[in-house]
Design a protein around this motif. Structure first.
Motif, mmCIF file in Angstrom:
data_model
loop_
_atom_site.group_PDB
_atom_site.id
_atom_site.type_symbol
_atom_site.label_atom_id
_atom_site.label_comp_id
_atom_site.label_asym_id
_atom_site.label_seq_id
_atom_site.Cartn_x
_atom_site.Cartn_y
_atom_site.Cartn_z
ATOM 1 N N PHE A 6 0.830 -1.216 0.000
ATOM 2 C CA PHE A 6 0.000 0.000 0.000
ATOM 3 C C PHE A 6 0.860 1.259 0.000
ATOM 4 N N ILE A 9 1.480 1.770 -3.573
ATOM 5 C CA ILE A 9 0.307 2.335 -4.247
ATOM 6 C C ILE A 9 0.242 3.841 -3.993
ATOM 7 N N PHE A 28 -9.088 3.846 -2.699
ATOM 8 C CA PHE A 28 -9.031 3.216 -4.025
ATOM 9 C C PHE A 28 -9.881 1.953 -4.017
ATOM 10 N N ASN A 29 -10.345 1.575 -5.212
ATOM 11 C CA ASN A 29 -11.182 0.390 -5.307
ATOM 12 C C ASN A 29 -10.365 -0.868 -5.066
ATOM 13 N N ASP A 30 -10.976 -1.800 -4.314
ATOM 14 C CA ASP A 30 -10.312 -3.071 -4.034
ATOM 15 C C ASP A 30 -10.179 -3.863 -5.337
ATOM 16 N N ILE A 31 -9.033 -4.500 -5.507
ATOM 17 C CA ILE A 31 -8.749 -5.254 -6.733
ATOM 18 C C ILE A 31 -9.586 -6.530 -6.818
ATOM 19 N N ALA A 32 -10.078 -7.009 -5.700
ATOM 20 C CA ALA A 32 -10.899 -8.227 -5.652
ATOM 21 C C ALA A 32 -12.168 -7.905 -4.857
ATOM 22 N N LEU A 40 -11.093 0.806 -0.409
ATOM 23 C CA LEU A 40 -10.251 0.818 0.789
ATOM 24 C C LEU A 40 -9.825 2.247 1.070
ATOM 25 N N ASN A 85 -9.459 -5.675 9.194
ATOM 26 C CA ASN A 85 -8.969 -6.962 9.689
ATOM 27 C C ASN A 85 -7.623 -6.751 10.370
#
Ligand code: AMP
Length: 112
Positions: A6, A9, A28-32, A40, A85
């Motif tokens: 991150f 990124i 940014f949008n989560d890749i999955a 996120l 998490n």
């Protein structure tokens, strides 16, 4: 931190789908994606997880929650879940503090 995904990124060394940015945080949008909308929000400063939040950096976390409220309001998202998490058993895979913001589908409680 040089080996943190991150941090790379944030530095623009790894591409991301930006949702929001200011001097303190990046979204940014989560890749999955795990929901129709899943982005996120992360601090630009490297903090490993919620476990490292204390009096010296908790203001940053308050700012991130203000940003979450702002982004969701602008997107017209009225119901959503914020998740962070912490540690292996909880499913943390990237050790840079991040808040998942998920919406657009029914969600179960308790979470799996
Ligand atoms: P966690 O498993 O809670 O640590 O969350 C890490 C999240 O980062 C996961 O939902 C991944 O899908 C997401 N992720 C990993 N690499 C990237 C990336 N390059 N761009 C966007 N999201 C990513």
């Amino acid at each position: 931190m040089s080996d943190c995904l991150f941090c790379k990124i944030i530095a623009g060394e790894i591409p991301s789908d930006k949702v929001y940015e200011d001097e303190l945080c990046y979204a940014f949008n989560d890749i999955a994606p795990q929901a129709p909308s899943h982005f996120l929000v992360i601090p630009k400063a490297h903090i490993g997880s919620v476990s490292e939040i204390d009096g010296s950096n908790s203001g940053l976390v308050a700012h991130i929650f203000e940003v979450i409220a702002k982004i969701t309001a602008e997107k017209g998202i009225e119901s959503y879940r914020v998740v962070s998490n912490i540690g292996e058993q909880a499913g943390q895979s990237v050790h840079h503090l991040h808040f998942h913001v998920l919406s657009g589908r029914d969600m179960t409680w308790p979470p799996g």
